[in-house]
Design a protein around this motif. Structure first.
Motif, PDB file in Angstrom:
ATOM      1  N   GLN A  24      47.721   9.053  60.599  1.00  0.00           N
ATOM      2  CA  GLN A  24      48.706   8.892  60.525  1.00  0.00           C
ATOM      3  C   GLN A  24      49.559  10.245  60.813  1.00  0.00           C
ATOM      4  O   GLN A  24      49.034  11.369  60.713  1.00  0.00           O
ATOM      5  CB  GLN A  24      49.376   8.588  59.078  1.00  0.00           C
ATOM      6  CG  GLN A  24      49.079   7.367  58.486  1.00  0.00           C
ATOM      7  CD  GLN A  24      49.827   7.271  57.264  1.00  0.00           C
ATOM      8  OE1 GLN A  24      50.506   7.818  56.743  1.00  0.00           O
ATOM      9  NE2 GLN A  24      48.902   6.315  56.255  1.00  0.00           N
ATOM     10  N   PRO A  25      50.701  10.045  61.800  1.00  0.00           N
ATOM     11  CA  PRO A  25      51.683  11.334  62.021  1.00  0.00           C
ATOM     12  C   PRO A  25      52.306  11.772  60.636  1.00  0.00           C
ATOM     13  O   PRO A  25      52.488  10.859  59.672  1.00  0.00           O
ATOM     14  CB  PRO A  25      52.360  10.939  62.919  1.00  0.00           C
ATOM     15  CG  PRO A  25      52.653   9.488  62.896  1.00  0.00           C
ATOM     16  CD  PRO A  25      51.435   8.878  61.946  1.00  0.00           C
ATOM     17  N   ASN A  26      52.864  12.919  60.565  1.00  0.00           N
ATOM     18  CA  ASN A  26      53.882  13.273  59.760  1.00  0.00           C
ATOM     19  C   ASN A  26      53.236  13.309  58.196  1.00  0.00           C
ATOM     20  O   ASN A  26      54.028  12.845  57.229  1.00  0.00           O
ATOM     21  CB  ASN A  26      55.281  12.638  59.812  1.00  0.00           C
ATOM     22  CG  ASN A  26      55.959  12.832  60.996  1.00  0.00           C
ATOM     23  OD1 ASN A  26      55.530  14.060  61.668  1.00  0.00           O
ATOM     24  ND2 ASN A  26      56.699  12.002  61.465  1.00  0.00           N
ATOM     25  N   VAL A  27      52.104  13.629  57.971  1.00  0.00           N
ATOM     26  CA  VAL A  27      51.691  13.472  56.494  1.00  0.00           C
ATOM     27  C   VAL A  27      51.920  14.628  55.946  1.00  0.00           C
ATOM     28  O   VAL A  27      51.942  15.828  56.213  1.00  0.00           O
ATOM     29  CB  VAL A  27      49.763  13.381  56.572  1.00  0.00           C
ATOM     30  CG1 VAL A  27      49.484  13.715  55.171  1.00  0.00           C
ATOM     31  CG2 VAL A  27      49.390  12.448  57.305  1.00  0.00           C
TER      32      VAL A  27
ATOM     33  N   ILE B 194      70.579  15.268  64.169  1.00  0.00           N
ATOM     34  CA  ILE B 194      69.843  16.050  65.002  1.00  0.00           C
ATOM     35  C   ILE B 194      68.238  15.872  64.768  1.00  0.00           C
ATOM     36  O   ILE B 194      67.459  15.730  65.567  1.00  0.00           O
ATOM     37  CB  ILE B 194      69.867  17.737  64.548  1.00  0.00           C
ATOM     38  CG1 ILE B 194      71.512  18.095  64.809  1.00  0.00           C
ATOM     39  CG2 ILE B 194      68.900  18.642  65.423  1.00  0.00           C
ATOM     40  CD1 ILE B 194      71.689  19.173  64.485  1.00  0.00           C
ATOM     41  N   ILE B 195      67.825  15.390  63.458  1.00  0.00           N
ATOM     42  CA  ILE B 195      66.439  15.331  63.035  1.00  0.00           C
ATOM     43  C   ILE B 195      65.916  14.008  63.852  1.00  0.00           C
ATOM     44  O   ILE B 195      64.864  13.767  64.570  1.00  0.00           O
ATOM     45  CB  ILE B 195      65.920  15.374  61.532  1.00  0.00           C
ATOM     46  CG1 ILE B 195      66.309  16.818  61.139  1.00  0.00           C
ATOM     47  CG2 ILE B 195      64.679  14.744  61.410  1.00  0.00           C
ATOM     48  CD1 ILE B 195      66.402  16.943  59.637  1.00  0.00           C
ATOM     49  N   ALA B 196      66.835  13.023  63.719  1.00  0.00           N
ATOM     50  CA  ALA B 196      66.457  11.655  64.524  1.00  0.00           C
ATOM     51  C   ALA B 196      66.237  12.019  65.918  1.00  0.00           C
ATOM     52  O   ALA B 196      65.467  11.137  66.625  1.00  0.00           O
ATOM     53  CB  ALA B 196      67.658  10.745  64.240  1.00  0.00           C
ATOM     54  N   HIS B 197      66.996  12.743  66.570  1.00  0.00           N
ATOM     55  CA  HIS B 197      67.086  13.194  67.955  1.00  0.00           C
ATOM     56  C   HIS B 197      65.790  13.871  68.495  1.00  0.00           C
ATOM     57  O   HIS B 197      65.120  13.348  69.285  1.00  0.00           O
ATOM     58  CB  HIS B 197      68.158  13.768  68.291  1.00  0.00           C
ATOM     59  CG  HIS B 197      68.390  14.112  69.820  1.00  0.00           C
ATOM     60  ND1 HIS B 197      68.575  13.107  70.816  1.00  0.00           N
ATOM     61  CD2 HIS B 197      68.219  14.997  70.492  1.00  0.00           C
ATOM     62  CE1 HIS B 197      68.562  13.553  71.886  1.00  0.00           C
ATOM     63  NE2 HIS B 197      68.330  15.009  71.643  1.00  0.00           N
ATOM     64  N   ILE B 198      65.300  15.116  67.562  1.00  0.00           N
ATOM     65  CA  ILE B 198      64.460  15.735  68.037  1.00  0.00           C
ATOM     66  C   ILE B 198      63.030  15.508  67.460  1.00  0.00           C
ATOM     67  O   ILE B 198      62.109  15.819  67.710  1.00  0.00           O
ATOM     68  CB  ILE B 198      64.457  17.478  67.964  1.00  0.00           C
ATOM     69  CG1 ILE B 198      64.704  17.371  66.311  1.00  0.00           C
ATOM     70  CG2 ILE B 198      65.827  17.866  68.430  1.00  0.00           C
ATOM     71  CD1 ILE B 198      64.636  19.123  65.958  1.00  0.00           C
ATOM     72  N   GLY B 199      62.799  14.773  66.274  1.00  0.00           N
ATOM     73  CA  GLY B 199      61.763  14.457  65.511  1.00  0.00           C
ATOM     74  C   GLY B 199      61.477  15.445  64.508  1.00  0.00           C
ATOM     75  O   GLY B 199      62.018  16.573  64.522  1.00  0.00           O
ATOM     76  N   GLY B 233      63.298  19.133  60.507  1.00  0.00           N
ATOM     77  CA  GLY B 233      62.814  18.958  61.848  1.00  0.00           C
ATOM     78  C   GLY B 233      61.896  19.871  62.383  1.00  0.00           C
ATOM     79  O   GLY B 233      61.446  20.101  63.671  1.00  0.00           O
ATOM     80  N   GLY B 234      61.013  20.399  61.507  1.00  0.00           N
ATOM     81  CA  GLY B 234      59.921  21.234  61.859  1.00  0.00           C
ATOM     82  C   GLY B 234      60.210  22.800  62.035  1.00  0.00           C
ATOM     83  O   GLY B 234      59.383  23.244  62.331  1.00  0.00           O
ATOM     84  N   SER B 300      60.236   9.406  56.779  1.00  0.00           N
ATOM     85  CA  SER B 300      60.392  10.588  57.146  1.00  0.00           C
ATOM     86  C   SER B 300      61.809  11.068  57.441  1.00  0.00           C
ATOM     87  O   SER B 300      62.644  10.004  57.973  1.00  0.00           O
ATOM     88  CB  SER B 300      59.577  10.751  58.502  1.00  0.00           C
ATOM     89  OG  SER B 300      59.890  11.943  59.072  1.00  0.00           O
ATOM     90  N   PRO B 301      62.458  12.251  57.371  1.00  0.00           N
ATOM     91  CA  PRO B 301      63.797  12.367  57.801  1.00  0.00           C
ATOM     92  C   PRO B 301      64.207  11.891  59.153  1.00  0.00           C
ATOM     93  O   PRO B 301      65.089  11.821  59.210  1.00  0.00           O
ATOM     94  CB  PRO B 301      63.906  13.844  57.774  1.00  0.00           C
ATOM     95  CG  PRO B 301      62.732  14.217  56.554  1.00  0.00           C
ATOM     96  CD  PRO B 301      61.657  13.268  56.950  1.00  0.00           C
TER      97      PRO B 301
END
Lengths: 208, 473
Positions: A24-27, B194-199, B233-234, B300-301
Motif C-alpha cells: 500500500q502507498p502512504n502507510v 495543493i495537496i490534491a494536486h501534488i500528492g 504534502g510531504g 489521505s489528505p
C-alpha cells in the motif's frame, strides 16, 4: 531496562532474511502505531504494531494482513509502497518496528521524519526504484519465504531471483549505522564550533 | 552579515539555512543551529533520555513548553486525568520544565494552548529563525518567514543537549497561487487543493515556499493554516515570505523584539524574501480563482475534492494501484462512487487543532453558526487560553452555545485523540484538523477534512454544504 533508555540495536553490517510486504502507498505512522498506545511504556507498545489493521475488534488476527501470515515470523525486512511512514513524527513508529525484529525498510520513498527516525534507532531505510519494489512484492506474494540480502557496506540489495540492486545512502548515516555512533557524542565534538556560532549570532540577531 | 558576494540570487530558505550552518561536513551533512525549540507533553521520553544520559540542557532560554496533546479539553484540573500514563505525560512536562529551567505555559496559565498556536501568539516564532518541535506540524511556523520543521523524539533530545541538528540540506520547491481567491475560500481550501494536486508525497525532501497573489491575500491565520499542512504534502517545511501583514502580526508580542531592537530586526527581516531570479528545484502553479471549498473523501489528505463535485469512481483511476487504493479508502469511508459530496450526511463536527483553532477560524465558524442550530454534536476547541478569552470577549462563545455547539478548553483534542477524546467506530466527522488517516480520530472513525466555515455549515445542516451560500456577504 527502563522505558526512557533508548534501546540502540547493534551496529549494522549485512543481513539476510525473510521479508514482509505491505502493498500500500502512504502507510502513515498512525497506522503503524495508533495514538492511544503512545503513552504506554515501550515494552507494552510492542504488541500493538499495526494494531487496528492487524487485529479485529475482539483481538483476533485478521487473515490476509501480511504480518499475520505464518511466514512473517522472524522477518527483519519490511517492504512497502511509496511514502511509507508519512504523517505524525512519532518515533514510536520506528521503535515498535525495531522491537518487532525489523531492521530494514525498503520502499520507493519515505516520509522524511520517519526516514530520519530510522537512523536514530539503528534501522536502515532503503529507497529502491518503484519497479523493483513491485517485483519484490509480486515475488513475495508467490514465495513468502524468499530471502533477501542487504549489504550496507556494499550498498546493495540482493533479491530472491538473485538480482542485485545498489542503493544510495548518505555516507554520514552509513558510517553512523556501521559504527553504531551516537549522534550526540559526535555533535559534542563540535562544541567549539557551536559556541563560536552562538557568539556570532548573538551579535547579529541580538533580539533572540 | 552583509557579504560582498550578493550577486547570486538566493531563495529565502537558502538565506536562512546559510546563517544557521555550524559545520558543513564534506559528506554533505550540516550541523544546523536551532534558534528556538518548542516542547509539548509528548516530549516526556526526550527529557528522560537526557537525564538518563547525564546530559544538561544547553540553552534552556531557547526552549518553550506547553501541554497540549494529553490534557482533556473539558477540564483544567490535571488531577482529574483518569489514565495514569496520560497524567504522567502532562505532570512530567511541568516537572521537567522546572528541573531544566525551560519556560512553560502550563495548564491554568491563559497562555497555554496548542504548541503551534502558542509559538506565533507569543512572538516566539519570528522571521529568519530556525525553529523545531517534536511534532510534524511544526511546519506551521514557516508562515512567518522562518525555517521550521518537525523532528523525532531522539532529535528532540539532541536539540536539548546541543541546540543543533544534523541535517542534509533539503531541496526547494515553490508553489504559486496566481490570482485572487474567491469569496469564502480559506487557507484550508488552498492547502487541500495543493495537496490534491501534488500528492501526499509531492513535496518529499523539499522545503515548500508558497508565493503569488493568492498567498499574499491570505491573513496570517490563513497562512499558518496553509503552512501547517505542508507535511501532508510531504514537505519538510513550508514557508511564506514575511510582509507588512507579518510585521503587524508580530509587533508587541511578548517574546518579539521591541524598541530599537525591533527596528534592527525589521531591517533584517525585509532582506529575507527570495531574490528575483532565485532558482527552485521544482515549481508548480495553481490558479487561485479556480479553488473551491474543499472536502476530503478518502484516507489521505491528497484525497480532496471541491464540495461541488462527487465522490470519485475508482474504475476511472489512472492505474491499478490507485484504483485499489481508492476502493480501499471508499470502503473504509463507507462511500459510494458518484455520490455528490454535498449529499454526504455527517454525524459529528470538530472545529479545532493546530490547523484551524485561531481567532479568525472561530469568527468564520461563528458567522455561519449565528442564528442557526447544530443538527449534530459539534465541538469548538480554541487553540489557546488567550484565543478562548478573545473569542469570549467578542461574544463568539455565546453564538456557538446558543446554536448548540459545545465550547471547550484549549488543546489538541479530537485531532489526534491522544487525550481520549475520540469518535465512535463508523462515526463520520467533519473536522478542521489535518489528517483523515484510517483510525486517526478513533478506531473506525471516518474523517473528512474541511475549513472551519465548512465544518460549521455541516453542523447546522447535517451534511456537507457549500458554505459560500451561507456566509454573510
Amino acid at each position: 531496562m527502563t522505558q526512557s533508555s533508548k534501546e540502540q540495536p547493534p551496529p549494522f553490517e549485512r543481513l539476510t532474511g525473510t521479508a514482509v510486504a505491505i502493498d500500500q502507498p502512504n502507510v502513515d505512522t498512525d497506522q503503524i502505531i495508533p495514538a492511544r498506545f503512545l503513552a504506554l511504556p515501550r515494552a507494552e507498545q510492542v504488541a500493538h504494531l499495526f494494531n487496528d489493521v492487524r487485529y479485529r475488534e475482539d483481538g483476533t488476527p485478521r487473515e490476509g494482513f501480511p504480518l499475520n501470515a505464518p511466514t512473517a515470523a522472524g522477518a527483519q525486512i519490511l517492504i512497502a509502497e511509496r511514502n511509507f511512514g508519512c504523517g505524525s513524527s512519532r518515533e514510536h513508529a520506528v521503535s515498535v518496528l525495531v522491537d518487532n525484529g525489523f531492521r530494514v525498510f525498503i520502499a520507493p520513498s519515505f516520509g522524511d521524519i520517519f526516514h530520519n527516525n530510522s537512523f536514530q534507532n539503528g534501522a536502515l531505510p532503503i529507497r529502491l526504484p518503484a519497479e523493483r519494489i513491485r517485483e519484490m512484492i509480486d515475488h513475495l506474494a508467490r514465495r513468502p519465504d524468499a530471502r533477501i540480502t542487504v549489504d550496507l557496506e556494499a550498498q546493495t540489495v540482493t533479491g530472491p531471483d538473485n538480482w542485485t540492486q545498489s542503493f544510495e545512502i548518505d555516507s554520514f548515516r552509513k558510517q553512523c549505522l556501521i559504527e553504531g555512533t551516537d549522534d550526540i557524542s559526535l555533535t559534542l565534538s563540535y562544541a567549539d564550533a557551536i559556541a563560536a556560532h552562538e557568539q556570532r549570532a548573538a551579535a547579529e540577531t541580538d533580539w533572540l | 552579515m552583509a557579504e560582498a558576494k550578493a550577486a547570486q540570487p538566493a531563495t529565502m530558505f537558502e538565506k536562512i539555512w546559510r546563517r544557521h550552518v555550524v559545520v558543513d561536513r564534506p559528506d554533505g551533512y550540516t550541523l544546523l543551529y536551532i534558534d528556538r525549540h518548542l516542547i509539548h507533553d509528548g516530549s516526556y521520553n526526550a527529557f528522560q533520555r537526557l537525564a538518563a544520559n547525564g546530559m544538561k540542557l544547553r540553552r534552556p532560554d531557547r526552549a518553550y513548553a506547553t501541554p497540549d496533546h494529553y490534557m482533556p479539553t473539558n477540564t483544567r484540573d490535571k488531577s482529574t486525568i483518569a489514565d495514569p500514563n496520560h497524567k504522567r505525560m502532562v505532570v512530567g512536562l511541568t516537572e521537567h520544565a522546572a528541573a531544566t529551567g525551560v519556560t512553560i505555559f502550563d495548564i491554568g496559565d491563559r497562555r497555554q494552548g496548542i504548541v503551534h498556536v502558542v509559538g506565533p501568539e507569543q512572538g516566539i516564532t519570528l522571521p529568519g529563525i530556525t525553529l523545531v518541535c517534536g511534532d510534524s506540524h511544526t511546519s506551521t511556523h514557516g508562515a512567518l518567514g522562518c525555517l521550521a520543521f518537525g523532528i523525532g523524539s531522539s532529535e528532540v533530545t539532541h536539540v536539548l543537549a546541543t541546540q543543533t541538528l544534523w541535517q542534509r540540506k533539503p531541496k526547494a520547491m515553490r508553489v504559486n497561487i496566481e490570482g485572487q481567491l474567491g469569496f469564502g475560500i480559506t487557507g484550508k481550501d488552498v492547502i487541500l487543493a495543493i495537496i490534491a494536486h501534488i500528492g501526499a508525497a509531492g513535496g518529499t525532501g523539499h522545503v515548500l515556499e508558497y508565493a503569488g497573489s493568492g498567498i499574499r491575500q491570505l491573513s496570517i491565520e490563513g497562512r499558518l493554516t496553509l503552512c501547517n499542512m505542508s507535511i501532508e504534502g510531504g514537505g519538510r517545511a513550508g514557508m511564506i515570505a514575511p510582509d507588512d501583514k507579518t510585521y503587524e502580526f508580530i509587533a508587541g508580542r511578548p517574546y518579539a523584539p521591541k524598541g530599537e531592537a525591533w527596528d534592527r530586526a525589521l531591517a533584517f527581516w525585509r532582506s529575507l524574501p527570495s531574490d528575483d531570479g532565485a532558482s527552485f528545484d521544482r515549481e508548480v502553479t495553481l490558479v487561485g480563482p479556480e479553488i473551491a471549498p474543499m472536502v476530503t473523501w478518502g484516507t489521505s489528505p491528497e484525497d480532496a475534492a471541491p464540495v461541488t463535485e462527487a465522490v470519485p469512481d475508482p474504475a476511472a483511476a489512472p492505474d491499478a494501484a490507485r484504483r485499489d487504493g481508492q476502493a480501499r479508502a471508499l470502503a473504509y469511508m463507507g462511500l459510494e462512487p458518484g455520490t455528490p459530496i454535498a449529499e454526504i450526511p455527517v454525524d459529528r463536527v470538530f472545529i479545532g487543532s493546530c490547523t484551524n483553532s485561531r481567532i479568525e477560524d472561530l469568527r468564520m465558524a461563528a458567522a455561519v453558526a449565528k442564528g442557526r442550530k447544530a443538527q449534530i454534536p459539534s465541538w469548538i476547541v480554541p487553540g489557546s487560553g488567550i484565543i478562548k478569552e478573545q473569542a469570549e470577549a467578542e461574544g463568539l462563545d455565546k453564538i456557538f452555545t446558543e446554536a448548540g455547539f459545545e465550547w471547550r478548553e484549549a488543546g489538541c483534542s479530537m485531532c489526534v485523540g491522544m487525550n481520549g477524546e475520540i469518535g465512535r467506530p463508523g462515526e463520520r466527522i467533519a473536522s478542521t484538523s489535518n489528517r483523515n488517516f484510517v483510525g486517526r480520530q478513533g478506531k473506525g472513525v471516518r474523517t473528512h477534512l474541511v475549513s472551519p466555515a465548512m465544518a460549521a455549515a455541516a453542523a447546522v445542516t447535517g451534511h456537507f454544504t457549500d458554505v459560500r451560500r451561507m456566509l454573510p456577504a
